[in-house]
Design a protein around this motif. Structure first.
Motif, short mmCIF file in Angstrom:
data_model
loop_
_atom_site.label_atom_id
_atom_site.label_comp_id
_atom_site.label_asym_id
_atom_site.label_seq_id
_atom_site.Cartn_x
_atom_site.Cartn_y
_atom_site.Cartn_z
N GLN A 179 0.84 -1.19 0.00
CA GLN A 179 0.00 0.00 0.00
C GLN A 179 0.88 1.25 0.00
N VAL B 98 -6.46 4.19 4.15
CA VAL B 98 -5.46 5.24 3.98
C VAL B 98 -5.62 6.32 5.04
N GLU B 99 -6.85 6.78 5.25
CA GLU B 99 -7.07 7.86 6.21
C GLU B 99 -7.25 7.34 7.63
N PRO C 122 -6.15 9.71 -6.03
CA PRO C 122 -5.24 8.55 -5.96
C PRO C 122 -4.52 8.26 -7.26
N PRO D 56 -10.04 4.87 1.02
CA PRO D 56 -10.01 5.92 2.04
C PRO D 56 -10.14 5.40 3.47
N ALA E 176 0.34 4.31 0.79
CA ALA E 176 0.27 5.20 1.94
C ALA E 176 1.14 4.72 3.10
N TYR F 106 -6.37 10.67 1.11
CA TYR F 106 -6.68 9.74 0.02
C TYR F 106 -6.98 10.41 -1.32
N ALA G 96 -3.25 1.75 -4.24
CA ALA G 96 -3.68 2.94 -3.51
C ALA G 96 -4.53 2.60 -2.30
N SER G 97 -5.05 1.37 -2.21
CA SER G 97 -5.99 0.99 -1.16
C SER G 97 -7.23 1.88 -1.26
#
Length: 346
Positions: free
Chosen positions: A65, A101-102, A112, A98, A67, A109, A95-96
């Motif tokens: 990932q 990621v968040e 992306p 939100p 992030a 996010y 990118a996975s």
């Protein structure tokens, strides 16, 4: 078609029998071995640990990932494993979503696709080692804007074994798939179905047609994880995978922002997905799994007796755009392993 085997990411602890599975796979000439990460185990450490016990099989991440690491940090890890493995790394990135990621990484996010383009450019600049790395993007700047002012462009101390480590992109939506075709060396789908082959071929063609596209359909790799459950009873085999399908279709992401759910909806499972997600978000994972139709599992996985599995491989999976079938399940019986591998390679 080439064949891989998936270890994936861990549950509560390390998966069992991976060392034995990997040894059997390499002895049988399986092409690649893959790890993954979500929000528990990472993809790189297990790949290095288990990969150290091998000598020929390619070692892939599906996916790292973005992030989780800055572009230079992942470039460092990749060139390190590539050196240690003698040039066997395939770096899959994604990118996975939100939620992860968040919520897990505490990173933004939005945008992306743009972020991915910058990320890959920086990694390739690290590996090329032509000059100290500088980058002035919306998401990444090297040196950093607005810092102490002491940041200095640097060049990797390590001379990469390969200046062009293959990068595969995990992608599900058509715009991200097209981006993979434009800037990457390969694509790792998730929940690919043979009946969506034309849809994805069109998205890939869009990327290949863009000015400056890195590759063409002739030299682009598509490595798909295909879950496998062998059992003489199809329903019993599918039942083993229904919790996994339910997790992704119902529990990975928020309502209205679940990219895996979108994939199944595009396959025609919109009504089932709505029910699965409703149960999952209500805390009833058991009912969500029960709501997964067996045919929905069969769309994306190999389930049932070995005769059926081999027939599905030959008639449904091999005619698609896929170049590698990564088995998300390793047949315990030697006869089954040999027949399934033969069907994929034939």
């Amino acid at each position: 078609m080439k064949v891989g085997v998936m270890a994936g990411y861990w549950g509560a602890g390390p998966p069992r029998r991976i060392e034995q599975t990997l040894a059997e796979a390499e002895a049988l000439g399986v092409d690649s071995f893959w790890t993954a990460e979500s929000y528990g185990s990472d993809a790189l450490t297990p790949l290095a640990w288990w990969g150290s016990q091998t000598s020929t099989i390619a070692l892939g991440t599906s996916v790292c990932q973005m992030a989780a690491r800055t572009p230079t940090a992942l470039a460092m890890a990749a060139q390190t494993i590539d050196h240690l493995s003698g040039g066997r790394l395939i770096l899959g990135i994604g990118a996975s979503g939100p939620q992860v990621v968040e919520g897990w990484y505490g990173a933004p996010y939005p945008r992306p696709l743009e972020r991915t383009r910058e990320y890959v450019s920086i990694m390739r600049a690290v590996w090329a080692r032509d000059e100290p790395v500088t980058f002035d993007g919306r998401h990444f700047q090297l040196p950093l804007h607005g810092g102490t002012g002491l940041g200095k462009p640097l060049r990797s101390i390590v001379h990469p074994l390969r200046a062009d480590i293959p990068v595969y992109m995990g992608a599900e939506g058509p715009k991200n798939v097209a981006l993979a075709a434009e800037i990457a060396d390969g694509w790792t789908p998730l929940w690919f179905s043979p009946k969506t082959d034309e849809f994805y071929r069109a998205a890939l063609a869009d990327g290949f047609a863009r000015e400056g596209a890195r590759r063409s359909a002739d030299d682009f790799e598509i490595a798909n994880v295909c879950w496998l459950a062998e059992d003489d009873d199809v329903e019993r085999a599918a039942a083993r995978l229904k919790p996994v399908v339910a997790l992704y279709a119902g529990g990975m992401g928020a309502k209205g922002a679940n990219f895996h759910n979108d994939v199944f909806v595009r396959m025609g499972w919109g009504e089932a997905c709505a029910e699965i997600q409703s149960f999952y978000l209500a805390g009833r994972a058991d009912l969500a799994a029960q709501a997964v139709p067996t045919a929905m599992v069969e769309d994306v996985a190999l389930v049932g007796p070995v005769d059926k599995i081999c027939e599905d491989i030959v008639t449904r999976w091999k005619p698609t755009c896929l170049t590698t079938l990564i088995l998300g399940g390793w047949p315990r019986r030697e006869e089954s392993r040999n027949r399934i591998l033969e069907a994929i390679r034939a």
